[in-house]
Design a protein around this motif. Sequence first.
Motif, PDB file in Angstrom:
ATOM      1  N   THR A 312      67.928  33.581  45.588  1.00 45.38           N
ATOM      2  CA  THR A 312      67.326  34.549  44.677  1.00 45.38           C
ATOM      3  C   THR A 312      65.802  34.489  44.764  1.00 45.38           C
ATOM      4  OG1 THR A 312      67.311  32.932  42.882  1.00 45.38           O
ATOM      5  CG2 THR A 312      69.285  34.314  43.111  1.00 45.38           C
ATOM      6  N   ASP A 313      65.141  35.470  44.096  1.00 40.30           N
ATOM      7  CA  ASP A 313      63.671  35.481  44.070  1.00 40.30           C
ATOM      8  C   ASP A 313      63.124  34.225  43.394  1.00 40.30           C
ATOM      9  OD1 ASP A 313      63.845  37.894  45.281  1.00 40.30           O
ATOM     10  OD2 ASP A 313      63.297  39.089  43.517  1.00 40.30           O
ATOM     11  N   SER A 314      63.785  33.801  42.323  1.00 42.19           N
ATOM     12  CA  SER A 314      63.304  32.606  41.603  1.00 42.19           C
ATOM     13  C   SER A 314      63.411  31.355  42.466  1.00 42.19           C
ATOM     14  CB  SER A 314      64.097  32.417  40.310  1.00 42.19           C
ATOM     15  OG  SER A 314      65.477  32.257  40.589  1.00 42.19           O
ATOM     16  N   LEU A 315      64.465  31.262  43.306  1.00 40.30           N
ATOM     17  CA  LEU A 315      64.601  30.096  44.184  1.00 40.30           C
ATOM     18  C   LEU A 315      63.497  30.086  45.239  1.00 40.30           C
ATOM     19  CD1 LEU A 315      66.127  27.625  45.208  1.00 40.30           C
ATOM     20  CD2 LEU A 315      67.576  29.166  46.567  1.00 40.30           C
ATOM     21  N   ILE A 316      63.198  31.246  45.819  1.00 39.03           N
ATOM     22  CA  ILE A 316      62.127  31.311  46.822  1.00 39.03           C
ATOM     23  C   ILE A 316      60.788  30.942  46.193  1.00 39.03           C
ATOM     24  CG2 ILE A 316      60.920  32.813  48.440  1.00 39.03           C
ATOM     25  CD1 ILE A 316      63.769  32.147  49.268  1.00 39.03           C
ATOM     26  N   ARG A 317      60.518  31.461  44.998  1.00 35.42           N
ATOM     27  CA  ARG A 317      59.259  31.107  44.314  1.00 35.42           C
ATOM     28  C   ARG A 317      59.190  29.612  44.039  1.00 35.42           C
ATOM     29  NH1 ARG A 317      60.072  36.039  41.377  1.00 35.42           N
ATOM     30  NH2 ARG A 317      61.058  34.832  39.693  1.00 35.42           N
ATOM     31  N   ALA A 318      60.301  29.033  43.570  1.00 31.20           N
ATOM     32  CA  ALA A 318      60.321  27.599  43.257  1.00 31.20           C
ATOM     33  C   ALA A 318      60.088  26.749  44.506  1.00 31.20           C
ATOM     34  CB  ALA A 318      61.653  27.224  42.613  1.00 31.20           C
ATOM     35  N   ILE A 319      60.647  27.209  45.649  1.00 32.27           N
ATOM     36  CA  ILE A 319      60.451  26.456  46.889  1.00 32.27           C
ATOM     37  C   ILE A 319      58.965  26.367  47.240  1.00 32.27           C
ATOM     38  CG2 ILE A 319      60.801  26.528  49.391  1.00 32.27           C
ATOM     39  CD1 ILE A 319      63.576  27.714  48.802  1.00 32.27           C
ATOM     40  N   PHE A 320      58.238  27.487  47.155  1.00 35.89           N
ATOM     41  CA  PHE A 320      56.831  27.475  47.558  1.00 35.89           C
ATOM     42  C   PHE A 320      55.927  26.880  46.475  1.00 35.89           C
ATOM     43  CE2 PHE A 320      58.458  30.200  50.835  1.00 35.89           C
ATOM     44  CZ  PHE A 320      57.636  29.915  51.917  1.00 35.89           C
ATOM     45  N   ILE A 321      56.382  26.913  45.241  1.00 37.24           N
ATOM     46  CA  ILE A 321      55.624  26.189  44.207  1.00 37.24           C
ATOM     47  C   ILE A 321      55.692  24.687  44.466  1.00 37.24           C
ATOM     48  CG2 ILE A 321      55.631  25.552  41.768  1.00 37.24           C
ATOM     49  CD1 ILE A 321      56.355  28.460  41.128  1.00 37.24           C
ATOM     50  N   TRP A 322      56.915  24.197  44.772  1.00 37.61           N
ATOM     51  CA  TRP A 322      57.041  22.777  45.130  1.00 37.61           C
ATOM     52  C   TRP A 322      56.266  22.462  46.411  1.00 37.61           C
ATOM     53  CZ3 TRP A 322      58.153  19.028  42.138  1.00 37.61           C
ATOM     54  CH2 TRP A 322      59.054  19.179  41.096  1.00 37.61           C
ATOM     55  N   TYR A 323      56.283  23.391  47.347  1.00 37.67           N
ATOM     56  CA  TYR A 323      55.547  23.221  48.601  1.00 37.67           C
ATOM     57  C   TYR A 323      54.059  23.005  48.314  1.00 37.67           C
ATOM     58  CZ  TYR A 323      54.029  24.424  53.376  1.00 37.67           C
ATOM     59  OH  TYR A 323      53.483  24.414  54.622  1.00 37.67           O
ATOM     60  N   GLY A 324      53.464  23.855  47.486  1.00 33.80           N
ATOM     61  CA  GLY A 324      52.039  23.726  47.168  1.00 33.80           C
ATOM     62  C   GLY A 324      51.718  22.486  46.365  1.00 33.80           C
ATOM     63  N   LEU A 325      52.610  22.163  45.412  1.00 30.18           N
ATOM     64  CA  LEU A 325      52.370  20.961  44.599  1.00 30.18           C
ATOM     65  C   LEU A 325      52.428  19.697  45.441  1.00 30.18           C
ATOM     66  CD1 LEU A 325      54.368  21.700  41.313  1.00 30.18           C
ATOM     67  CD2 LEU A 325      51.898  21.508  41.572  1.00 30.18           C
ATOM     68  N   LEU A 326      53.403  19.622  46.337  1.00 24.96           N
ATOM     69  CA  LEU A 326      53.528  18.434  47.181  1.00 24.96           C
ATOM     70  C   LEU A 326      52.370  18.320  48.161  1.00 24.96           C
ATOM     71  CD1 LEU A 326      57.357  18.585  47.914  1.00 24.96           C
ATOM     72  CD2 LEU A 326      56.168  16.942  46.455  1.00 24.96           C
ATOM     73  N   LEU A 327      51.920  19.467  48.662  1.00 25.02           N
ATOM     74  CA  LEU A 327      50.844  19.446  49.650  1.00 25.02           C
ATOM     75  C   LEU A 327      49.502  19.092  49.024  1.00 25.02           C
ATOM     76  CD1 LEU A 327      49.943  20.004  52.569  1.00 25.02           C
ATOM     77  CD2 LEU A 327      49.601  22.393  51.908  1.00 25.02           C
ATOM     78  N   GLY A 328      49.142  19.808  47.963  1.00 22.46           N
ATOM     79  CA  GLY A 328      47.828  19.592  47.358  1.00 22.46           C
ATOM     80  C   GLY A 328      47.859  18.675  46.164  1.00 22.46           C
ATOM     81  N   GLY A 329      48.827  18.927  45.238  1.00 19.60           N
ATOM     82  CA  GLY A 329      48.847  18.162  43.997  1.00 19.60           C
ATOM     83  C   GLY A 329      49.252  16.725  44.174  1.00 19.60           C
ATOM     84  N   VAL A 330      50.265  16.469  45.012  1.00 13.47           N
ATOM     85  CA  VAL A 330      50.774  15.106  45.159  1.00 13.47           C
ATOM     86  C   VAL A 330      50.001  14.341  46.236  1.00 13.47           C
ATOM     87  CG1 VAL A 330      52.775  13.716  45.736  1.00 13.47           C
ATOM     88  CG2 VAL A 330      53.043  15.756  44.324  1.00 13.47           C
ATOM     89  N   VAL A 331      50.004  14.885  47.455  1.00  7.79           N
ATOM     90  CA  VAL A 331      49.317  14.185  48.551  1.00  7.79           C
ATOM     91  C   VAL A 331      47.828  14.056  48.256  1.00  7.79           C
ATOM     92  CG1 VAL A 331      48.736  14.281  50.994  1.00  7.79           C
ATOM     93  CG2 VAL A 331      51.005  14.950  50.233  1.00  7.79           C
ATOM     94  N   GLY A 332      47.177  15.179  47.910  1.00  5.91           N
ATOM     95  CA  GLY A 332      45.740  15.135  47.633  1.00  5.91           C
ATOM     96  C   GLY A 332      45.403  14.265  46.444  1.00  5.91           C
ATOM     97  N   SER A 333      46.226  14.357  45.384  1.00  2.00           N
ATOM     98  CA  SER A 333      45.937  13.579  44.177  1.00  2.00           C
ATOM     99  C   SER A 333      46.127  12.083  44.407  1.00  2.00           C
ATOM    100  CB  SER A 333      46.838  14.047  43.030  1.00  2.00           C
ATOM    101  OG  SER A 333      46.591  15.397  42.722  1.00  2.00           O
ATOM    102  N   VAL A 334      47.213  11.711  45.086  1.00  2.00           N
ATOM    103  CA  VAL A 334      47.475  10.280  45.326  1.00  2.00           C
ATOM    104  C   VAL A 334      46.374   9.670  46.189  1.00  2.00           C
ATOM    105  CG1 VAL A 334      49.026   8.655  46.472  1.00  2.00           C
ATOM    106  CG2 VAL A 334      49.956  10.442  45.005  1.00  2.00           C
TER     107      VAL A 334
END
Length: 416
Positions: A312-334
Amino acid sequence: MIKFLAFFLGCRFSYGRYREGMFSLISIFSAFGVSISIAILIVSLSAMNGFERELNQRVLAVVPHCEIEPVNHYLTEWKTLLAQIERIPDVAAAAPYIIFTGLLESSSHKLVALQVRGVDALLEHRVSECRSYLKGCSWEKFLPGRRQLFIGKGVADRLNLKLGDWMTMIMPDKYQEDKLLQPKYVRLKVTGILNFNGIRDYSLAYMPIIDVQKLLSMGHYITGISVRSYHPFEVESLINKLGENINFSAYIRSWRSTYGYMYDDIRMIRAIIYLAIFLVMGIACFSIVSTLMIAVQERRYEIAILRTLGATDSLIRAIFIWYGLLLGGVVGSVIGVSIGVLVSLKITVIIHILEKLIGCDLLSGEIYFIDFLPSELHWFDIISVLFISLVLSLVATWYPAKQASRLQPVQILRRQ
């Protein structure tokens, strides 16, 4: 189950192999920008915390919170006044002092002008923590009649003086009938060296108050009274109470008149650091937008396949939200927090090594109240920085995630 699937696919998109390699260059720069912004913010806030700590320990612990000096004469019945002041509820302790300006001359004929403070050793330790910074004779042995003098480390270094050395003090004589008498030359022994690591090391000396009274022919008079408060940050209300309890014209000064600007500067700089680094972090986090837009184009075929499988649209949005958080929020923050914490814990040593390499003092003790860069790490600052980073990363992922959910699988697969 759907949330776990979105998280799993976000991880695969973040850390799985692209067709061109592990990460695109722009994604690495995005995470690097977030990391550097977080590290700088943590180090800057730790330095401000360190300055505030040193200001509390080296200024408020040493400088009298209030000083009372008569306008046109010396204090005579000061013992009665001392007991009267100590009965005020907000007053922790009070002590007499005499202050004058003198010249110190070493055996090499070097001269240093400084402020000499005559104190009662038994009373002074109640209003000041100077003895914590003293090397040599203790306050309990700082007694009159022994020609003793405590000087700052800066003065000792300038005059090449050590503990036990004798030196000459040039001090004013009694002022009479509009005539200045010839100054007095007094031989004194350095029995203590005070090391405040700041400007007070270059401008202050201590003598027993009875010796000063004899040398200045003051009898039993004193210059003023030092007052220590239980609540130094509410000292203005104490000034009003002191004014109500004395019956003569006097100057009542607080530590804010001399050192209050330092607290104001620290608070202002802290606010500027928050604003500046917040903007820098925002720019770094919003570079995630361009990274995710490229990722959407690179993953358009995978997205089309997921849509044909029923995503669904919500699943695709959630995938890329997690993608951005893991890339910038988690890796960059840690990475940023790790660098910031390590540098904050060792910043004093790092700056000391840097000063030796360049041969220059970044903080001169002759100008600032300390001659080193302090640091104090607070967990609240780390948590606040992490929270801001994650929020900005989350906001930055919304638009690319929305664009990914709008892709039409039929058109993409037909082009394939």
